[in-house]
Write a protein that holds these residues in place. Structure first.
Motif, mmCIF file in Angstrom:
data_model
loop_
_atom_site.group_PDB
_atom_site.id
_atom_site.type_symbol
_atom_site.label_atom_id
_atom_site.label_comp_id
_atom_site.label_asym_id
_atom_site.label_seq_id
_atom_site.Cartn_x
_atom_site.Cartn_y
_atom_site.Cartn_z
ATOM 1 N N LEU A 26 -26.851 15.466 35.519
ATOM 2 C CA LEU A 26 -27.483 15.473 36.842
ATOM 3 C C LEU A 26 -28.653 14.495 36.881
ATOM 4 O O LEU A 26 -28.815 13.751 37.849
ATOM 5 C CB LEU A 26 -27.975 16.877 37.197
ATOM 6 N N ALA A 27 -29.470 14.513 35.845
ATOM 7 C CA ALA A 27 -30.648 13.634 35.797
ATOM 8 C C ALA A 27 -30.247 12.161 35.817
ATOM 9 O O ALA A 27 -30.963 11.329 36.372
ATOM 10 C CB ALA A 27 -31.478 13.940 34.555
ATOM 11 N N SER A 28 -29.081 11.860 35.243
ATOM 12 C CA SER A 28 -28.623 10.470 35.249
ATOM 13 C C SER A 28 -27.668 10.190 36.419
ATOM 14 O O SER A 28 -26.990 9.163 36.433
ATOM 15 C CB SER A 28 -27.979 10.111 33.908
ATOM 16 N N ARG A 29 -27.646 11.129 37.379
ATOM 17 C CA ARG A 29 -26.926 10.977 38.637
ATOM 18 C C ARG A 29 -25.404 10.902 38.479
ATOM 19 O O ARG A 29 -24.718 10.279 39.269
ATOM 20 C CB ARG A 29 -27.462 9.795 39.435
ATOM 21 N N HIS A 30 -24.888 11.565 37.465
ATOM 22 C CA HIS A 30 -23.441 11.685 37.259
ATOM 23 C C HIS A 30 -23.033 13.079 37.743
ATOM 24 O O HIS A 30 -22.694 13.959 36.964
ATOM 25 C CB HIS A 30 -23.079 11.477 35.789
ATOM 26 N N ALA A 35 -20.709 18.592 37.313
ATOM 27 C CA ALA A 35 -20.018 19.760 37.859
ATOM 28 C C ALA A 35 -18.948 20.254 36.887
ATOM 29 O O ALA A 35 -18.815 21.472 36.673
ATOM 30 C CB ALA A 35 -19.401 19.431 39.217
ATOM 31 N N ILE A 36 -18.215 19.356 36.293
ATOM 32 C CA ILE A 36 -17.162 19.743 35.343
ATOM 33 C C ILE A 36 -17.754 20.484 34.150
ATOM 34 O O ILE A 36 -17.266 21.542 33.746
ATOM 35 C CB ILE A 36 -16.363 18.497 34.895
ATOM 36 N N TYR A 59 -22.400 20.098 42.814
ATOM 37 C CA TYR A 59 -21.425 20.091 43.917
ATOM 38 C C TYR A 59 -22.005 19.396 45.147
ATOM 39 O O TYR A 59 -21.364 18.536 45.747
ATOM 40 C CB TYR A 59 -21.022 21.514 44.292
ATOM 41 N N PHE A 60 -23.218 19.782 45.532
ATOM 42 C CA PHE A 60 -23.829 19.211 46.740
ATOM 43 C C PHE A 60 -23.949 17.692 46.614
ATOM 44 O O PHE A 60 -23.569 16.952 47.516
ATOM 45 C CB PHE A 60 -25.210 19.828 46.988
ATOM 46 N N ASN A 61 -24.477 17.247 45.488
ATOM 47 C CA ASN A 61 -24.737 15.819 45.312
ATOM 48 C C ASN A 61 -23.475 15.001 45.076
ATOM 49 O O ASN A 61 -23.525 13.772 45.129
ATOM 50 C CB ASN A 61 -25.749 15.590 44.201
ATOM 51 N N SER A 62 -22.346 15.669 44.823
ATOM 52 C CA SER A 62 -21.079 14.944 44.709
ATOM 53 C C SER A 62 -20.245 15.107 45.982
ATOM 54 O O SER A 62 -19.069 14.776 46.004
ATOM 55 C CB SER A 62 -20.295 15.409 43.473
ATOM 56 N N GLY A 63 -20.877 15.634 47.035
ATOM 57 C CA GLY A 63 -20.216 15.730 48.327
ATOM 58 C C GLY A 63 -19.295 16.928 48.489
ATOM 59 O O GLY A 63 -18.554 17.006 49.463
#
Length: 142
Positions: A26-30, A35-36, A59-63
């Motif tokens: 998450l911190a590296s924006r992956h 989520a997986i 989930y939110f940040n991956s749409g």
């Protein structure tokens, strides 16, 4: 064919190790990869609010707003007074076009954490609630 062997250490990661790895992703924006990993942690510790919160953010940040909504609702089942969970659920509902429900949760986040500018600003960006029963403060015309 799965190339992992039964003695592969990746198969035996603890929920905490998976959580830490998910947070790093998450911190590296992956977000999708996070989520997986966090889904695996959730399967090991399904009632752990910290894992659920991170999974909801992934989930939110991956749409994946519907999954985010469901996940933040699970957080609130565990801790109904979690202000961030109300905020995040409100943001998820907003993205799903469910503004009235979003407003309820954003207002709850503000009430639970009145000093948070993050929560107040999110509520303000939602705009005023639609007027009901009146037109500009006047009675409805006949």
């Amino acid at each position: 064919m799965d190339e992992r062997r039964p003695d592969d250490p990746a198969e035996h990661e603890s929920a905490y190790e998976l959580f830490q790895r998910g947070e790093a992703l998450l911190a590296s924006r992956h977000h999708a990869q996070a989520a997986i990993v966090l889904e695996r942690a959730d399967r090991l510790e399904p009632r752990k609010a910290s894992i659920l919160e991170a999974l909801g953010r992934a989930y939110f940040n991956s749409g994946q707003h519907e999954r985010a909504r469901a996940t933040f609702e699970r957080v609130l089942e565990l801790d109904p007074s979690a202000p961030y969970a109300h905020y995040a659920l409100g943001q998820s509902l907003k993205r799903l076009g469910r503004r009235k429900e979003a407003r309820t949760h954003l207002r709850m986040a503000c009430a639970l954490s009145p000093d948070s500018t993050l929560y107040r600003d999110a509520l303000a960006r939602l705009g005023p609630p639609p007027e009901t029963g009146t037109t500009s403060g006047r009675e409805l015309p006949r």
